[in-house]
Design a protein around this motif. Structure first.
Motif, PDB file in Angstrom:
ATOM      1  N   LEU A   6       0.841  -1.194   0.000  1.00  0.00           N
ATOM      2  CA  LEU A   6       0.000   0.000   0.000  1.00  0.00           C
ATOM      3  C   LEU A   6       0.875   1.242   0.000  1.00  0.00           C
ATOM      4  O   LEU A   6       1.893   1.292   0.696  1.00  0.00           O
ATOM      5  N   ILE A   7       0.500   2.246  -0.784  1.00  0.00           N
ATOM      6  CA  ILE A   7       1.104   3.557  -0.640  1.00  0.00           C
ATOM      7  C   ILE A   7      -0.006   4.523  -0.248  1.00  0.00           C
ATOM      8  O   ILE A   7      -1.119   4.452  -0.767  1.00  0.00           O
ATOM      9  N   VAL A   8       0.317   5.416   0.685  1.00  0.00           N
ATOM     10  CA  VAL A   8      -0.683   6.324   1.243  1.00  0.00           C
ATOM     11  C   VAL A   8      -0.241   7.765   1.026  1.00  0.00           C
ATOM     12  O   VAL A   8       0.879   8.149   1.401  1.00  0.00           O
ATOM     13  N   ASN A   9      -1.104   8.561   0.400  1.00  0.00           N
ATOM     14  CA  ASN A   9      -0.861   9.988   0.161  1.00  0.00           C
ATOM     15  C   ASN A   9       0.531  10.253  -0.422  1.00  0.00           C
ATOM     16  O   ASN A   9       1.358  10.943   0.171  1.00  0.00           O
ATOM     17  N   PRO A  10       0.817   9.672  -1.592  1.00  0.00           N
ATOM     18  CA  PRO A  10       2.122   9.919  -2.218  1.00  0.00           C
ATOM     19  C   PRO A  10       2.340  11.406  -2.466  1.00  0.00           C
ATOM     20  O   PRO A  10       1.393  12.148  -2.744  1.00  0.00           O
ATOM     21  N   GLN A  11       3.600  11.821  -2.379  1.00  0.00           N
ATOM     22  CA  GLN A  11       3.937  13.236  -2.466  1.00  0.00           C
ATOM     23  C   GLN A  11       4.494  13.633  -3.824  1.00  0.00           C
ATOM     24  O   GLN A  11       5.144  14.677  -3.951  1.00  0.00           O
ATOM     25  N   TRP A  12       4.266  12.834  -4.838  1.00  0.00           N
ATOM     26  CA  TRP A  12       4.690  13.224  -6.180  1.00  0.00           C
ATOM     27  C   TRP A  12       3.473  13.683  -6.977  1.00  0.00           C
ATOM     28  O   TRP A  12       2.338  13.369  -6.645  1.00  0.00           O
ATOM     29  N   GLU A  13       3.712  14.417  -8.043  1.00  0.00           N
ATOM     30  CA  GLU A  13       2.645  14.921  -8.900  1.00  0.00           C
ATOM     31  C   GLU A  13       2.576  14.054 -10.147  1.00  0.00           C
ATOM     32  O   GLU A  13       3.557  13.884 -10.866  1.00  0.00           O
ATOM     33  N   THR A  14       1.398  13.481 -10.396  1.00  0.00           N
ATOM     34  CA  THR A  14       1.260  12.588 -11.547  1.00  0.00           C
ATOM     35  C   THR A  14       0.421  13.180 -12.664  1.00  0.00           C
ATOM     36  O   THR A  14       0.338  12.595 -13.738  1.00  0.00           O
ATOM     37  N   ARG A  15      -0.202  14.327 -12.438  1.00  0.00           N
ATOM     38  CA  ARG A  15      -0.987  14.952 -13.505  1.00  0.00           C
ATOM     39  C   ARG A  15      -0.071  15.878 -14.296  1.00  0.00           C
ATOM     40  O   ARG A  15       0.685  16.653 -13.733  1.00  0.00           O
ATOM     41  N   GLY A  16      -0.167  15.784 -15.604  1.00  0.00           N
ATOM     42  CA  GLY A  16       0.708  16.596 -16.449  1.00  0.00           C
ATOM     43  C   GLY A  16       2.111  16.019 -16.416  1.00  0.00           C
ATOM     44  O   GLY A  16       2.318  14.804 -16.363  1.00  0.00           O
ATOM     45  N   ASN A  17       3.105  16.881 -16.408  1.00  0.00           N
ATOM     46  CA  ASN A  17       4.494  16.435 -16.368  1.00  0.00           C
ATOM     47  C   ASN A  17       4.872  16.032 -14.955  1.00  0.00           C
ATOM     48  O   ASN A  17       4.527  16.699 -13.984  1.00  0.00           O
ATOM     49  N   LEU A  18       5.573  14.926 -14.818  1.00  0.00           N
ATOM     50  CA  LEU A  18       6.049  14.514 -13.510  1.00  0.00           C
ATOM     51  C   LEU A  18       7.106  15.502 -13.014  1.00  0.00           C
ATOM     52  O   LEU A  18       7.788  16.150 -13.803  1.00  0.00           O
ATOM     53  N   VAL A  19       7.220  15.599 -11.703  1.00  0.00           N
ATOM     54  CA  VAL A  19       8.193  16.532 -11.136  1.00  0.00           C
ATOM     55  C   VAL A  19       9.588  16.162 -11.592  1.00  0.00           C
ATOM     56  O   VAL A  19       9.883  15.021 -11.946  1.00  0.00           O
ATOM     57  N   SER A  20      10.488  17.137 -11.559  1.00  0.00           N
ATOM     58  CA  SER A  20      11.819  16.963 -12.132  1.00  0.00           C
ATOM     59  C   SER A  20      12.622  15.875 -11.429  1.00  0.00           C
ATOM     60  O   SER A  20      13.582  15.350 -11.997  1.00  0.00           O
ATOM     61  N   ASP A  21      12.266  15.523 -10.185  1.00  0.00           N
ATOM     62  CA  ASP A  21      12.995  14.475  -9.475  1.00  0.00           C
ATOM     63  C   ASP A  21      12.959  13.149 -10.224  1.00  0.00           C
ATOM     64  O   ASP A  21      13.826  12.299 -10.022  1.00  0.00           O
ATOM     65  N   PHE A  22      11.971  12.949 -11.086  1.00  0.00           N
ATOM     66  CA  PHE A  22      11.883  11.711 -11.844  1.00  0.00           C
ATOM     67  C   PHE A  22      12.758  11.735 -13.094  1.00  0.00           C
ATOM     68  O   PHE A  22      12.791  10.761 -13.833  1.00  0.00           O
ATOM     69  N   GLY A  23      13.425  12.845 -13.325  1.00  0.00           N
ATOM     70  CA  GLY A  23      14.284  12.930 -14.491  1.00  0.00           C
ATOM     71  C   GLY A  23      13.475  13.089 -15.764  1.00  0.00           C
ATOM     72  O   GLY A  23      12.414  13.699 -15.770  1.00  0.00           O
ATOM     73  N   PHE A  24      13.991  12.511 -16.844  1.00  0.00           N
ATOM     74  CA  PHE A  24      13.315  12.643 -18.140  1.00  0.00           C
ATOM     75  C   PHE A  24      13.610  11.406 -18.973  1.00  0.00           C
ATOM     76  O   PHE A  24      14.364  10.523 -18.576  1.00  0.00           O
ATOM     77  N   GLY A  25      12.980  11.348 -20.127  1.00  0.00           N
ATOM     78  CA  GLY A  25      13.227  10.243 -21.053  1.00  0.00           C
ATOM     79  C   GLY A  25      12.830   8.901 -20.475  1.00  0.00           C
ATOM     80  O   GLY A  25      11.760   8.743 -19.891  1.00  0.00           O
ATOM     81  N   GLN A  26      13.712   7.913 -20.635  1.00  0.00           N
ATOM     82  CA  GLN A  26      13.408   6.544 -20.241  1.00  0.00           C
ATOM     83  C   GLN A  26      13.168   6.421 -18.737  1.00  0.00           C
ATOM     84  O   GLN A  26      12.259   5.714 -18.304  1.00  0.00           O
ATOM     85  N   ARG A  27      13.966   7.122 -17.937  1.00  0.00           N
ATOM     86  CA  ARG A  27      13.804   7.041 -16.479  1.00  0.00           C
ATOM     87  C   ARG A  27      12.428   7.570 -16.065  1.00  0.00           C
ATOM     88  O   ARG A  27      11.751   6.976 -15.233  1.00  0.00           O
ATOM     89  N   LYS A  28      12.043   8.677 -16.675  1.00  0.00           N
ATOM     90  CA  LYS A  28      10.734   9.251 -16.364  1.00  0.00           C
ATOM     91  C   LYS A  28       9.615   8.287 -16.781  1.00  0.00           C
ATOM     92  O   LYS A  28       8.650   8.079 -16.034  1.00  0.00           O
ATOM     93  N   ALA A  29       9.739   7.679 -17.951  1.00  0.00           N
ATOM     94  CA  ALA A  29       8.731   6.753 -18.445  1.00  0.00           C
ATOM     95  C   ALA A  29       8.606   5.538 -17.520  1.00  0.00           C
ATOM     96  O   ALA A  29       7.497   5.081 -17.221  1.00  0.00           O
ATOM     97  N   GLU A  30       9.749   5.028 -17.059  1.00  0.00           N
ATOM     98  CA  GLU A  30       9.723   3.870 -16.164  1.00  0.00           C
ATOM     99  C   GLU A  30       9.097   4.228 -14.825  1.00  0.00           C
ATOM    100  O   GLU A  30       8.331   3.445 -14.253  1.00  0.00           O
ATOM    101  N   ALA A  31       9.426   5.426 -14.321  1.00  0.00           N
ATOM    102  CA  ALA A  31       8.856   5.871 -13.047  1.00  0.00           C
ATOM    103  C   ALA A  31       7.341   6.018 -13.170  1.00  0.00           C
ATOM    104  O   ALA A  31       6.584   5.582 -12.293  1.00  0.00           O
ATOM    105  N   GLU A  32       6.898   6.613 -14.273  1.00  0.00           N
ATOM    106  CA  GLU A  32       5.469   6.804 -14.489  1.00  0.00           C
ATOM    107  C   GLU A  32       4.749   5.455 -14.602  1.00  0.00           C
ATOM    108  O   GLU A  32       3.668   5.273 -14.037  1.00  0.00           O
ATOM    109  N   ARG A  33       5.354   4.526 -15.301  1.00  0.00           N
ATOM    110  CA  ARG A  33       4.761   3.201 -15.472  1.00  0.00           C
ATOM    111  C   ARG A  33       4.633   2.504 -14.104  1.00  0.00           C
ATOM    112  O   ARG A  33       3.620   1.865 -13.814  1.00  0.00           O
TER     113      ARG A  33
END
Length: 253
Positions: A134-161
């Motif tokens: 279970l994850i409760v009240n995650p502190q990342w933003e998933t609407r629109g562009n993910l926050v910069s901490d997730f990086g970009f490109g493949q890393r961002k895509a994997e994090a989003e997935r």
């Protein structure tokens, strides 16, 4: 996985105890439907804050409000056959107040951040991965562009997935739209619900949706509701908002 949708109206909980009970029931139902990764959004009780000052103590104050609710949920969930066993409590990140309860069959992470995503991934995908996470009240933003901490490109895509693999099974949120007090509620296996709450605490479910309703959708629902605040005169709205603000300032910690 059984992705059945039920259109039963779930009442807005009258406090943290009932909310924890609803969450535990939704978790169990989803677990029996084969949902191994679940996301919860709990509406935290105000402690030392009002609707106007919005957690002056920041995330650590929110942690103090959330911890008893999370532990109440876990006490119930870990009694379920297949999820039983002791849980060890740890702090994953002191500064961001990321807490974790982990056991052989069950794990829960409160306020996960982009900075703890690798640890969460390892927990879910490692050789000793629990049966339910279970994850409760995650502190990342998933609407629109993910926050910069997730990086970009493949890393961002994997994090989003990965984060999208957590299915919302219990989510209760509040917002104010032109002075109307709104609650959106999702309790598996039921659809998303939109409730209007009056000053006395009574609620009216005005719509259900298969997906989480957007702010724009909620606006449209209220526009079609003659008694909604957005359909009142500006003077009436100011008067009602003033009364709401006065009530909020009277709240005791």
């Amino acid at each position: 996985m059984n992705d059945r949708r039920v259109n039963r109206v779930v009442p807005i909980p009258d406090g943290p105890v009932q909310q924890a009970q609803q969450a535990a029931q939704a978790i169990e139902t989803a677990w029996r439907d084969g949902v191994r990764l679940q996301r919860l959004e709990l509406l935290l009780p105000l402690i030392g804050a009002t609707d106007l000052d919005d957690w002056p103590g920041g995330i650590r104050q929110q942690f103090k409000a959330a911890q008893p609710m999370v532990e109440s949920v876990l006490r119930t969930v870990k009694q379920i056959k297949g999820l039983q066993g002791p849980l060890a409590a740890n702090i994953w990140d002191q500064g961001d107040a990321v807490g974790a309860w982990t056991g052989k069959n069950l794990a829960c992470v409160l306020f996960p951040t982009a900075g703890t995503l690798d640890k969460l991934t390892q927990l879910c995908n490692g050789p000793d991965a629990p049966e339910l996470v279970l994850i409760v009240n995650p502190q990342w933003e998933t609407r629109g562009n993910l926050v910069s901490d997730f990086g970009f490109g493949q890393r961002k895509a994997e994090a989003e997935r990965f984060i999208n693999s957590f299915q919302p099974t219990y989510c209760l949120k509040q917002l104010r739209v032109y002075g109307d007090s709104i609650r959106t509620l999702k309790a598996h296996p039921n659809r998303w619900q939109v409730h209007v709450v009056d000053r006395g605490g009574s609620s009216d479910c005005i719509a259900t949706r298969d997906e989480q309703p957007s702010y724009q959708e909620i606006e449209a629902l209220l526009r079609d509701r003659p008694e909604s605040m957005m359909n009142k005169s500006i003077f009436d709205r100011i008067k009602i908002e003033f009364a709401f603000n006065q009530d909020s300032l009277k709240q005791q910690p």
